[in-house]
Design a protein around this motif. Structure first.
Motif, PDB file in Angstrom:
ATOM      1  N   ASN A  47      65.930  17.216   0.385  1.00 63.77           N
ATOM      2  CA  ASN A  47      66.622  17.223   1.683  1.00 63.77           C
ATOM      3  C   ASN A  47      67.286  18.572   1.943  1.00 63.77           C
ATOM      4  O   ASN A  47      67.249  19.092   3.060  1.00 63.77           O
ATOM      5  N   GLU A  48      67.867  19.146   0.898  1.00 62.15           N
ATOM      6  CA  GLU A  48      68.508  20.447   1.029  1.00 62.15           C
ATOM      7  C   GLU A  48      67.480  21.524   1.378  1.00 62.15           C
ATOM      8  O   GLU A  48      67.707  22.361   2.256  1.00 62.15           O
ATOM      9  N   HIS A  49      66.338  21.507   0.691  1.00 61.32           N
ATOM     10  CA  HIS A  49      65.272  22.465   0.993  1.00 61.32           C
ATOM     11  C   HIS A  49      64.795  22.304   2.441  1.00 61.32           C
ATOM     12  O   HIS A  49      64.577  23.300   3.141  1.00 61.32           O
ATOM     13  N   SER A  50      64.627  21.059   2.879  1.00 60.33           N
ATOM     14  CA  SER A  50      64.172  20.820   4.254  1.00 60.33           C
ATOM     15  C   SER A  50      65.152  21.393   5.265  1.00 60.33           C
ATOM     16  O   SER A  50      64.745  22.031   6.250  1.00 60.33           O
ATOM     17  N   LEU A  51      66.419  21.184   5.024  1.00 63.67           N
ATOM     18  CA  LEU A  51      67.446  21.693   5.929  1.00 63.67           C
ATOM     19  C   LEU A  51      67.433  23.220   5.989  1.00 63.67           C
ATOM     20  O   LEU A  51      67.472  23.820   7.072  1.00 63.67           O
ATOM     21  N   ILE A  53      64.905  25.229   5.213  1.00 56.09           N
ATOM     22  CA  ILE A  53      63.646  25.666   5.822  1.00 56.09           C
ATOM     23  C   ILE A  53      63.723  25.561   7.339  1.00 56.09           C
ATOM     24  O   ILE A  53      63.321  26.485   8.060  1.00 56.09           O
ATOM     25  N   GLU A  54      64.252  24.442   7.846  1.00 56.96           N
ATOM     26  CA  GLU A  54      64.400  24.277   9.301  1.00 56.96           C
ATOM     27  C   GLU A  54      65.291  25.384   9.876  1.00 56.96           C
ATOM     28  O   GLU A  54      64.992  25.951  10.928  1.00 56.96           O
ATOM     29  N   THR A  55      66.370  25.681   9.189  1.00 58.63           N
ATOM     30  CA  THR A  55      67.297  26.713   9.664  1.00 58.63           C
ATOM     31  C   THR A  55      66.640  28.088   9.652  1.00 58.63           C
ATOM     32  O   THR A  55      66.767  28.865  10.608  1.00 58.63           O
ATOM     33  N   LEU A  56      65.913  28.412   8.583  1.00 54.13           N
ATOM     34  CA  LEU A  56      65.294  29.732   8.476  1.00 54.13           C
ATOM     35  C   LEU A  56      64.116  29.909   9.433  1.00 54.13           C
ATOM     36  O   LEU A  56      63.813  31.038   9.833  1.00 54.13           O
ATOM     37  N   ARG A  57      63.455  28.844   9.796  1.00 58.19           N
ATOM     38  CA  ARG A  57      62.341  28.953  10.759  1.00 58.19           C
ATOM     39  C   ARG A  57      62.831  29.440  12.115  1.00 58.19           C
ATOM     40  O   ARG A  57      62.089  30.093  12.840  1.00 58.19           O
ATOM     41  N   GLU A  58      64.064  29.105  12.443  1.00 58.27           N
ATOM     42  CA  GLU A  58      64.632  29.525  13.727  1.00 58.27           C
ATOM     43  C   GLU A  58      65.211  30.934  13.667  1.00 58.27           C
ATOM     44  O   GLU A  58      65.505  31.526  14.691  1.00 58.27           O
ATOM     45  N   ALA A  59      65.364  31.474  12.471  1.00 57.70           N
ATOM     46  CA  ALA A  59      65.980  32.810  12.306  1.00 57.70           C
ATOM     47  C   ALA A  59      64.923  33.908  12.456  1.00 57.70           C
ATOM     48  O   ALA A  59      63.727  33.686  12.292  1.00 57.70           O
ATOM     49  N   ASP A  60      65.402  35.108  12.742  1.00 54.61           N
ATOM     50  CA  ASP A  60      64.552  36.295  12.847  1.00 54.61           C
ATOM     51  C   ASP A  60      63.949  36.594  11.462  1.00 54.61           C
ATOM     52  O   ASP A  60      64.674  36.647  10.468  1.00 54.61           O
ATOM     53  N   PRO A  61      62.616  36.793  11.368  1.00 57.61           N
ATOM     54  CA  PRO A  61      61.968  37.030  10.067  1.00 57.61           C
ATOM     55  C   PRO A  61      62.464  38.274   9.337  1.00 57.61           C
ATOM     56  O   PRO A  61      62.350  38.358   8.111  1.00 57.61           O
ATOM     57  N   THR A  62      63.038  39.230  10.058  1.00 66.18           N
ATOM     58  CA  THR A  62      63.520  40.448   9.397  1.00 66.18           C
ATOM     59  C   THR A  62      64.986  40.344   8.975  1.00 66.18           C
ATOM     60  O   THR A  62      65.520  41.271   8.367  1.00 66.18           O
ATOM     61  N   ALA A  84      58.440  30.883  -0.249  1.00 65.87           N
ATOM     62  CA  ALA A  84      58.868  30.426  -1.577  1.00 65.87           C
ATOM     63  C   ALA A  84      59.580  29.074  -1.479  1.00 65.87           C
ATOM     64  O   ALA A  84      59.364  28.189  -2.310  1.00 65.87           O
ATOM     65  N   LEU A  85      60.410  28.920  -0.462  1.00 67.34           N
ATOM     66  CA  LEU A  85      61.107  27.644  -0.275  1.00 67.34           C
ATOM     67  C   LEU A  85      60.127  26.516   0.040  1.00 67.34           C
ATOM     68  O   LEU A  85      60.270  25.398  -0.463  1.00 67.34           O
ATOM     69  N   GLU A  86      59.133  26.817   0.872  1.00 67.35           N
ATOM     70  CA  GLU A  86      58.138  25.792   1.211  1.00 67.35           C
ATOM     71  C   GLU A  86      57.325  25.401  -0.017  1.00 67.35           C
ATOM     72  O   GLU A  86      57.016  24.226  -0.222  1.00 67.35           O
ATOM     73  N   SER A  87      57.005  26.374  -0.848  1.00 69.64           N
ATOM     74  CA  SER A  87      56.289  26.090  -2.091  1.00 69.64           C
ATOM     75  C   SER A  87      57.147  25.234  -3.025  1.00 69.64           C
ATOM     76  O   SER A  87      56.660  24.261  -3.612  1.00 69.64           O
ATOM     77  N   ASN A  88      58.411  25.588  -3.150  1.00 66.40           N
ATOM     78  CA  ASN A  88      59.329  24.794  -3.977  1.00 66.40           C
ATOM     79  C   ASN A  88      59.436  23.371  -3.460  1.00 66.40           C
ATOM     80  O   ASN A  88      59.478  22.412  -4.240  1.00 66.40           O
ATOM     81  N   LYS A  89      59.495  23.223  -2.142  1.00 69.14           N
ATOM     82  CA  LYS A  89      59.611  21.894  -1.542  1.00 69.14           C
ATOM     83  C   LYS A  89      58.383  21.053  -1.889  1.00 69.14           C
ATOM     84  O   LYS A  89      58.515  19.866  -2.217  1.00 69.14           O
TER      85      LYS A  89
END
Length: 149
Positions: A47-51, A53-62, A84-89
């Protein structure tokens, strides 16, 4: 006199077997608790990883972000951390599924062990024989069960 000694030895032998049954039953219950605890812990991590990942998807990649790696806080960018987070998830999901299957198998093993050794927990009634009223409610011949607290 020799027969009396043999009778006590046989009774002690049966007591030891009952103690071994209780010890094995408690060991199985402990193993089941450990598996359940680990599954719950991994589900929280998932659940923590999902949260995150959702937050970082909305952030600027740089954008800079920090990640804990082996107890050390390391600076990365979002585009480096997100894969890396998606792989860990995905790995956590696979491990959780595997542990859940092990937990179900342990539950079946525990149930079979209970049935095989006629184990009842304190406060639990024998499902095959409802409680009887009156003086005949005591144990009768046949196999005596093991009562575990």
């Amino acid at each position: 006199m020799a027969d009396g000694g043999k009778g006590r030895a046989a009774a002690a032998g049966r007591g030891l077997v009952a103690e071994q049954v209780v010890a094995r039953f408690n060991q199985l219950r402990q193993e089941q608790r450990i598996l359940a605890s680990k599954v719950a812990e991994l589900e929280l991590d998932l659940n923590e990883h999902s949260l995150v990942i959702e937050t970082l998807r909305e952030a600027d990649p740089t954008r800079k972000c920090f990640r804990m790696v082996g107890g050390v806080l390391v600076e990365h960018t979002v585009k480096e951390v997100l894969p890396a987070l998606e792989s860990n998830k995905e790995q956590i999901t696979k491990i959780t599924e595997s542990l859940s299957r092990q937990l179900q198998a342990k539950g079946r093993e525990l149930s079979e062990f209970r049935e095989q050794h006629n184990i009842r927990l304190v406060g639990e009634e024998d499902p095959k024989h409802p409680p009887k009223e009156g003086a005949e409610g005591g144990p009768k011949g046949g196999s005596a069960g093991v009562l575990v607290s």
